[in-house]
Write a protein that holds these residues in place. Structure first.
Motif, mmCIF file in Angstrom:
data_model
loop_
_atom_site.group_PDB
_atom_site.id
_atom_site.type_symbol
_atom_site.label_atom_id
_atom_site.label_comp_id
_atom_site.label_asym_id
_atom_site.label_seq_id
_atom_site.Cartn_x
_atom_site.Cartn_y
_atom_site.Cartn_z
ATOM 1 N N LEU A 39 0.806 -1.217 0.000
ATOM 2 C CA LEU A 39 0.000 0.000 0.000
ATOM 3 C C LEU A 39 0.842 1.271 0.000
ATOM 4 C CD1 LEU A 39 -2.938 -0.728 2.478
ATOM 5 C CD2 LEU A 39 -2.998 -0.664 -0.011
ATOM 6 N N ALA A 40 1.879 1.272 0.808
ATOM 7 C CA ALA A 40 2.617 2.511 0.998
ATOM 8 C C ALA A 40 3.514 2.787 -0.200
ATOM 9 C CB ALA A 40 3.453 2.426 2.267
ATOM 10 N N PRO A 41 3.608 4.050 -0.596
ATOM 11 C CA PRO A 41 4.580 4.429 -1.618
ATOM 12 C C PRO A 41 5.986 4.360 -1.010
ATOM 13 C CG PRO A 41 3.531 6.371 -0.717
ATOM 14 C CD PRO A 41 2.858 5.187 -0.078
ATOM 15 N N ARG A 42 6.978 4.641 -1.807
ATOM 16 C CA ARG A 42 8.371 4.533 -1.330
ATOM 17 C C ARG A 42 8.582 5.336 -0.051
ATOM 18 N NH1 ARG A 42 13.461 3.253 -4.422
ATOM 19 N NH2 ARG A 42 11.852 1.910 -5.224
ATOM 20 N N ASP A 43 8.086 6.550 -0.053
ATOM 21 C CA ASP A 43 8.222 7.390 1.148
ATOM 22 C C ASP A 43 6.853 7.663 1.726
ATOM 23 O OD1 ASP A 43 10.643 9.098 -0.743
ATOM 24 O OD2 ASP A 43 11.041 7.819 1.000
ATOM 25 N N GLY A 44 6.706 7.446 3.036
ATOM 26 C CA GLY A 44 5.470 7.823 3.703
ATOM 27 C C GLY A 44 4.404 6.758 3.618
ATOM 28 N N LEU A 45 3.180 7.191 3.765
ATOM 29 C CA LEU A 45 2.044 6.281 3.808
ATOM 30 C C LEU A 45 1.091 6.577 2.656
ATOM 31 C CD1 LEU A 45 1.180 6.521 7.632
ATOM 32 C CD2 LEU A 45 2.404 4.654 6.489
ATOM 33 N N SER A 46 0.275 5.576 2.322
ATOM 34 C CA SER A 46 -0.785 5.817 1.345
ATOM 35 C C SER A 46 -1.860 6.679 1.999
ATOM 36 C CB SER A 46 -1.384 4.499 0.887
ATOM 37 O OG SER A 46 -2.025 3.865 1.988
ATOM 38 N N ILE A 47 -2.762 7.205 1.178
ATOM 39 C CA ILE A 47 -3.837 8.056 1.691
ATOM 40 C C ILE A 47 -4.671 7.315 2.726
ATOM 41 C CG2 ILE A 47 -6.009 9.186 1.063
ATOM 42 C CD1 ILE A 47 -4.694 9.996 -1.578
ATOM 43 N N ILE A 48 -4.984 6.062 2.448
ATOM 44 C CA ILE A 48 -5.828 5.287 3.374
ATOM 45 C C ILE A 48 -5.089 5.085 4.691
ATOM 46 C CG2 ILE A 48 -7.013 3.096 3.759
ATOM 47 C CD1 ILE A 48 -7.325 2.861 0.716
ATOM 48 N N GLN A 49 -3.821 4.714 4.623
ATOM 49 C CA GLN A 49 -3.050 4.505 5.848
ATOM 50 C C GLN A 49 -2.927 5.802 6.645
ATOM 51 O OE1 GLN A 49 0.177 2.874 3.484
ATOM 52 N NE2 GLN A 49 0.249 1.074 4.806
ATOM 53 N N ASP A 50 -2.713 6.879 5.929
ATOM 54 C CA ASP A 50 -2.571 8.185 6.564
ATOM 55 C C ASP A 50 -3.853 8.557 7.307
ATOM 56 O OD1 ASP A 50 -1.975 11.542 5.775
ATOM 57 O OD2 ASP A 50 -0.598 10.209 6.857
ATOM 58 N N ALA A 51 -4.981 8.280 6.673
ATOM 59 C CA ALA A 51 -6.278 8.585 7.292
ATOM 60 C C ALA A 51 -6.474 7.734 8.541
ATOM 61 C CB ALA A 51 -7.404 8.360 6.295
ATOM 62 N N PHE A 52 -6.108 6.456 8.469
ATOM 63 C CA PHE A 52 -6.232 5.587 9.647
ATOM 64 C C PHE A 52 -5.369 6.135 10.784
ATOM 65 C CE2 PHE A 52 -8.329 1.309 9.030
ATOM 66 C CZ PHE A 52 -9.034 1.666 7.910
ATOM 67 N N MET B 89 -9.062 11.192 -1.522
ATOM 68 C CA MET B 89 -8.767 10.592 -2.823
ATOM 69 C C MET B 89 -9.561 11.281 -3.914
ATOM 70 S SD MET B 89 -8.483 6.577 -1.738
ATOM 71 C CE MET B 89 -8.007 5.804 -3.241
ATOM 72 N N ARG B 90 -10.808 11.692 -3.581
ATOM 73 C CA ARG B 90 -11.628 12.374 -4.577
ATOM 74 C C ARG B 90 -11.053 13.744 -4.887
ATOM 75 N NH1 ARG B 90 -15.833 10.640 -1.469
ATOM 76 N NH2 ARG B 90 -16.338 12.757 -0.779
ATOM 77 N N SER B 91 -10.610 14.441 -3.864
ATOM 78 C CA SER B 91 -10.096 15.787 -4.121
ATOM 79 C C SER B 91 -8.740 15.720 -4.810
ATOM 80 C CB SER B 91 -10.029 16.620 -2.834
ATOM 81 O OG SER B 91 -8.917 16.224 -2.071
ATOM 82 N N ASP B 92 -7.960 14.682 -4.519
ATOM 83 C CA ASP B 92 -6.697 14.491 -5.238
ATOM 84 C C ASP B 92 -6.957 14.238 -6.711
ATOM 85 O OD1 ASP B 92 -4.115 12.955 -3.164
ATOM 86 O OD2 ASP B 92 -5.281 14.795 -2.945
ATOM 87 N N GLU B 93 -8.000 13.422 -6.986
ATOM 88 C CA GLU B 93 -8.410 13.145 -8.372
ATOM 89 C C GLU B 93 -8.783 14.430 -9.073
ATOM 90 O OE1 GLU B 93 -7.707 9.725 -9.798
ATOM 91 O OE2 GLU B 93 -9.515 10.486 -10.755
ATOM 92 N N ALA B 94 -9.521 15.276 -8.335
ATOM 93 C CA ALA B 94 -10.049 16.509 -8.935
ATOM 94 C C ALA B 94 -8.931 17.475 -9.282
ATOM 95 C CB ALA B 94 -11.057 17.163 -7.992
ATOM 96 N N THR B 95 -7.889 17.492 -8.444
ATOM 97 C CA THR B 95 -6.803 18.447 -8.698
ATOM 98 C C THR B 95 -5.706 17.843 -9.557
ATOM 99 O OG1 THR B 95 -5.708 17.789 -6.661
ATOM 100 C CG2 THR B 95 -7.197 19.687 -6.530
ATOM 101 N N SER C 30 -16.010 2.248 -5.296
ATOM 102 C CA SER C 30 -16.969 3.316 -4.963
ATOM 103 C C SER C 30 -16.203 4.494 -4.393
ATOM 104 C CB SER C 30 -17.972 2.843 -3.902
ATOM 105 O OG SER C 30 -18.570 1.650 -4.269
ATOM 106 N N PRO C 31 -15.813 5.434 -5.222
ATOM 107 C CA PRO C 31 -15.019 6.571 -4.742
ATOM 108 C C PRO C 31 -15.785 7.482 -3.788
ATOM 109 C CG PRO C 31 -14.920 6.397 -7.135
ATOM 110 C CD PRO C 31 -15.965 5.444 -6.685
ATOM 111 N N ASP C 32 -17.130 7.410 -3.829
ATOM 112 C CA ASP C 32 -17.920 8.313 -2.982
ATOM 113 C C ASP C 32 -18.968 7.522 -2.203
ATOM 114 O OD1 ASP C 32 -19.865 11.377 -3.595
ATOM 115 O OD2 ASP C 32 -18.986 10.518 -1.770
ATOM 116 N N PRO C 33 -18.535 6.637 -1.309
ATOM 117 C CA PRO C 33 -19.508 5.779 -0.633
ATOM 118 C C PRO C 33 -20.272 6.534 0.450
ATOM 119 C CG PRO C 33 -17.317 5.379 0.233
ATOM 120 C CD PRO C 33 -17.169 6.391 -0.855
ATOM 121 N N THR C 34 -21.528 6.155 0.650
ATOM 122 C CA THR C 34 -22.293 6.681 1.771
ATOM 123 C C THR C 34 -21.792 6.001 3.040
ATOM 124 O OG1 THR C 34 -23.946 4.939 1.611
ATOM 125 C CG2 THR C 34 -24.360 6.953 0.330
#
Lengths: 293, 178
Positions: free
Chosen positions: B96-109, B171-177, B135-139
């Motif tokens: 999951l993690a990129p070379r440096d740091g954490l993935s978005i999901i891991q960071d959120a956790f 992740m949605r806002s990253d997609e948008a930008t 589902s990028p925008d789950p309820t």
């Protein structure tokens, strides 16, 4: 908690799989999704000498509307059926009931036909197959036969299939447009096996008068309990709360459920009456109300 | 033990004591190993590949600690055999993690304190990864439903749901930008 050693084959044709099963005798078992079988192997509740893996055989996963039924192939994952718009249009009870089957990871790998062949009476798919009067297409090296649900499920984890036979397809009768459906389940946690589960379909005419009603229960008997005879007393009447309640009480009186650590027999009987009533009301009523129960 | 004759000459065949060579891609890396047919996928990852991020909590498919992704699908690795995934693409928590740091999901956790002992966490992360890919925008209801197959004894789940919600938003806002 590790399985005992077993021989393994992953044939690429159905014929080879059937031959392997035939040669393997009593101790050979088929592997489709494995979500029911592998836990038993891990617990060593079942010891298998030859595992015949169906996952390399092309053409066994399909969802096909044909001739008045929806044909679901042996390797069709629960997830595929749950998400299939064709299945939702032809047999809407499937999508509703599949939401109660295990969890997303189970449905990703597990198969609808596998759940039916496993024949756990507390599982949802056997009850759905019974409520709909589905037909099971069974094959062996000797040929093919088609068996109705009423004959297919014999008792706890036991079907009419011989050790060398395999369930290759289940045919779910297509629902008419005047038919409503419901699946209600009571369990400690969402996704558990049912303490009691009820699958129901009710067909009404334009005046709301019942033309047909079918009901099957999970969790109350060594096999899915077909209560359609009792439910058919609704035919020719409007499905009122009082009528549905009466049917529920009469169904419960017929049951002789087993008590276990999850629920007493008395509790299952009580819940059966309540859930049959709710399922019938839901199936007879407004489609929008169906999933609210 | 010999198996009665007549088993397929096409496809794989192995006696109980045989070991079979399998080739799998895990987190983008190719591996070739020989395994007994009965080797569970979870044990293969942990013992043969030394990828111990995948955990075993129950070994019968109810707890979700062993969740990995096989060809994108989140599955119980305690209910699959390694021999079944020959030729497949697997994702585990180590990927999951990129070379440096954490993935978005891991960071959120991390940010939402969605783990305490961390035992269930790899399973939750892999399940979340599949959920947000589908589902990028789950309820909230969809999040809870998607996570229902993962058990946590420490957190009480509220922080986990919050983390998933936040990860989805990021992740949605990253997609948008992007």
């Amino acid at each position: 908690m590790k399985p005992a050693p077993f021989a393994y084959t992953a044939p690429t044709t159905l014929e080879d799989a059937l031959r392997a099963l035939d040669n393997g005798g009593d101790a050979a078992k088929v592997l489709a999704g494995g979500q029911s079988l592998v836990p038993l192997m891990n617990f060593r509740l079942v010891e298998i000498e030859l595992l015949v893996d169906l996952n390399r055989i092309a053409g066994l996963a399909y969802i096909r509307p044909q001739n008045g039924w929806l044909a679901v192939g042996a390797m069709t994952r629960a997830r595929e059926v749950e998400r299939s718009d064709v299945a939702a249009a032809e047999v809407p009870l499937l999508r509703t009931a599949l939401r109660f089957v295990g969890h997303p990871q189970i449905r990703n790998q597990g198969t609808v036909c596998g759940s039916i062949a496993h024949a756990d009476p507390a599982a949802e798919m056997p009850a759905v197959a019974t409520a709909l009067g589905a037909s099971m297409v069974i094959r062996s090296v000797e040929g093919e036969r088609v068996v109705p649900a009423s004959e297919f499920f014999v008792r706890y984890l036991t079907t009419c299939m011989a050790p060398n036979e395999m369930l290759v397809e289940v045919r779910f009768p297509r629902s008419s447009e005047q038919s409503g459906h419901a699946f209600v389940e009571h369990s400690r946690r969402h996704g558990d096996f049912a303490i009691v589960g009820v699958a129901a379909t009710v067909e009404t005419d334009a005046n709301g008068v019942c033309r047909a009603a079918r009901v099957a229960l999970a969790g109350v008997d060594p096999r899915p309990f077909d209560a359609s005879d009792v439910a058919s007393s609704l035919v020719g009447t409007a499905v009122t709360e009082a009528h549905a309640n009466e049917v529920g009480q009469r169904v419960a009186a017929l049951l002789d459920p087993r008590g276990d650590i999850h629920a007493t027999a008395r509790y299952r009987r009580r819940m059966a009456a309540v859930l049959v009533r709710r399922a019938l009301i839901s199936a007879a009523g407004d489609p929008a109300a169906r999933d609210a129960i | 033990m010999t198996v009665p004759g007549g088993a397929s000459s096409t496809g794989v065949f192995a006696n109980a004591q045989d070991k079979v060579e399998i080739a799998v891609t895990v987190n983008g890396f190719p591996y070739t190993r020989t395994v007994e047919p009965r080797k569970l996928l979870a044990d293969f990852l942990r013992e043969d590949l030394r990828l111990t991020g995948t955990h075993l909590g129950c070994e019968h498919g109810v707890c979700g600690a062993c969740t990995v992704r096989v060809n994108g699908r989140a599955v119980r690795s305690c209910l699959m055999f390694a021999i079944q995934v020959d030729g497949a693409q697997l994702s585990t928590v180590e990927g999951l993690a990129p070379r440096d740091g954490l993935s978005i999901i891991q960071d959120a956790f991390h940010e939402y304190h969605a783990l305490q002992c961390g035992f269930c966490t790899p399973g939750f992360l892999m399940t979340t990864a599949e959920l947000l890919a589908d589902s990028p925008d789950p309820t909230d209801e969809e999040i809870v439903s998607a996570l229902s197959g993962n058990l946590c004894r420490c957190t009480g789940y509220v922080s986990i749901v919050a983390a998933v919600r936040a990860a989805a938003e990021r992740m949605r806002s990253d997609e948008a930008t992007a």
